[in-house]
Design an enzyme around this catalytic site. Structure first.
Site, PDB file in Angstrom:
ATOM      1  CB  THR A   1      28.363  36.280  42.619  1.00 40.01           C
ATOM      2  OG1 THR A   1      29.393  36.785  43.578  1.00 40.01           O
ATOM      3  CG2 THR A   1      28.964  34.996  42.191  1.00 40.01           C
TER       4      THR A   1
ATOM      5  CE1 TYR B   1      43.365  30.129  41.654  1.00 39.18           C
ATOM      6  CE2 TYR B   1      45.178  31.830  41.740  1.00 39.18           C
ATOM      7  CZ  TYR B   1      44.512  30.567  41.344  1.00 39.18           C
ATOM      8  OH  TYR B   1      45.673  29.597  40.699  1.00 39.18           O
TER       9      TYR B   1
ATOM     10  CE1 TYR C   1      28.645  37.977  49.378  1.00 38.18           C
ATOM     11  CE2 TYR C   1      29.281  38.611  46.859  1.00 38.18           C
ATOM     12  CZ  TYR C   1      28.469  37.660  47.605  1.00 38.18           C
ATOM     13  OH  TYR C   1      28.165  36.646  47.165  1.00 38.18           O
TER      14      TYR C   1
ATOM     15  NE  ARG D   1      29.079  32.597  44.276  1.00 37.44           N
ATOM     16  CZ  ARG D   1      29.034  32.037  43.054  1.00 37.44           C
ATOM     17  NH1 ARG D   1      29.842  31.529  42.154  1.00 37.44           N
ATOM     18  NH2 ARG D   1      27.626  31.481  42.762  1.00 37.44           N
TER      19      ARG D   1
ATOM     20  CE  LYS E   1      25.215  38.832  49.207  1.00 30.22           C
ATOM     21  NZ  LYS E   1      25.247  38.768  47.532  1.00 30.22           N
TER      22      LYS E   1
ATOM     23  CB  ILE F   1      22.406  41.370  49.401  1.00 35.06           C
ATOM     24  CG1 ILE F   1      22.448  42.852  49.898  1.00 35.06           C
ATOM     25  CG2 ILE F   1      22.421  41.293  47.815  1.00 35.06           C
ATOM     26  CD1 ILE F   1      23.947  43.430  49.557  1.00 35.06           C
TER      27      ILE F   1
END
Length: 291
Positions: free
Chosen positions: A46, A109, A135, A140, A164, A206
């Site tokens: 990202t 989404y 992840y 997000r 992550k 990370i």
């Protein structure tokens, strides 16, 4: 999976003023991190503005980083999305010869059920023999992947080696650490919680800010891995302000402002993102100059 323990950094994509990729700045950033203690590099996450990078640019970026790195550090490549069939195709069509692992974001989404998350990552696991780091970033993606789903995936698929976790949710971190298989990696995706997670049994981070201050941040994470909480928090306290600042408006505008102050890259980002405000850049400049 020792290669993914410690400090990984989610590399930005530097841009020139015409918003083309600045490969010289990217090369400088990679060498800066290798020379200052970063343990592995994450490409096309990202923070790299992957949503606005073309497939051609992505390939050029991968090739530049592979060449510059020259097998010095492990490389993790971000390949994810909310179209499972396309993600599987992308993995199969990408040359992963010099890539040590894949970082794959939870579908965004679409807001799948927990079973949807499971089936998505089951399909990705079957698409490659490479180690996969899940992840989870609900801020997000608009949907949290529960700890129980992550643990189920960890137990069922041997190439799913870690997560992550970036929900900024201490309770979920603790559930993952309590219930995970012994060798499964719980990697912090939250710079502000990274030390505490590592001290509690996590495998490191990370990081976004780590690419600007790799020496300090990797030293802090190593303190966490060694159980040196006092030494680790001494560094953490010094970095609290800048971690807050880089996420105050959007990522990666904040970290790009820091890297600009360090003469590594510009502040340029691609729309719909915009550079950090003058006020924020002033605060970042003051921090960097006094750090």
């Amino acid at each position: 999976m020792q290669k993914f323990i410690g400090t990984g950094v989610a590399l930005i994509t530097p841009f020139k003023n015409d918003l083309s990729v600045d490969f010289e700045a990217l090369k400088k950033l990679v060498n800066y991190n290798i020379d200052n203690g970063t343990d592995y590099l994450v490409i096309n996450g990202t923070t790299a503005e992957s949503a606005t990078i073309s497939k051609e640019e992505r390939q050029q970026i991968i090739e530049l980083i592979v060449t510059t790195n020259n097998n010095r550090l492990p490389l993790v490549l971000g390949i994810g999305g909310n179209n499972t069939l396309e993600v599987v195709k992308d993995i199969k069509n990408t040359d992963l010869t010099n890539i040590d692992g894949i970082l794959s974001v939870a579908p965004y989404y679409s807001k799948p059920t927990q079973e949807g998350f499971y089936q998505h990552f089951k399909a990705i696991s079957a698409a490659t023999e490479k180690p996969i780091i899940l992840y989870n970033v609900p801020g997000r993606t608009a949907k949290n992947m529960d700890a129980a789903t992550t643990i189920r995936l960890a137990k069922d698929f041997k190439n799913i080696v870690g997560i992550k976790e970036a929900g900024n949710n201490t309770q979920q971190y603790l559930e993952l650490l309590r219930d995970k298989p012994e060798d499964f990696l719980v990697i912090s995706g939250d710079d502000d919680l990274a030390l505490g997670v590592t001290l509690a049994g996590g495998s490191g981070v990370i990081s976004v800010i780590g690419q600007a201050f790799p020496k300090q941040f990797s030293t802090m994470i190593n303190c966490g891995l060694e159980g040196k909480n006092k030494e680790g928090y001494a560094i953490h306290f010094k970095m609290m302000e800048i971690i807050d600042l880089i996420f105050a408006e959007n990522n990666p505008a904040g970290i790009k402002s820091v890297l600009n102050e360090l003469n590594i890259s510009s502040t340029n980002v691609r729309l719909p993102l915009v550079p950090a405000s003058d006020e924020l850049q002033h605060k970042i400049k003051n921090f960097v100059n006094n750090f």
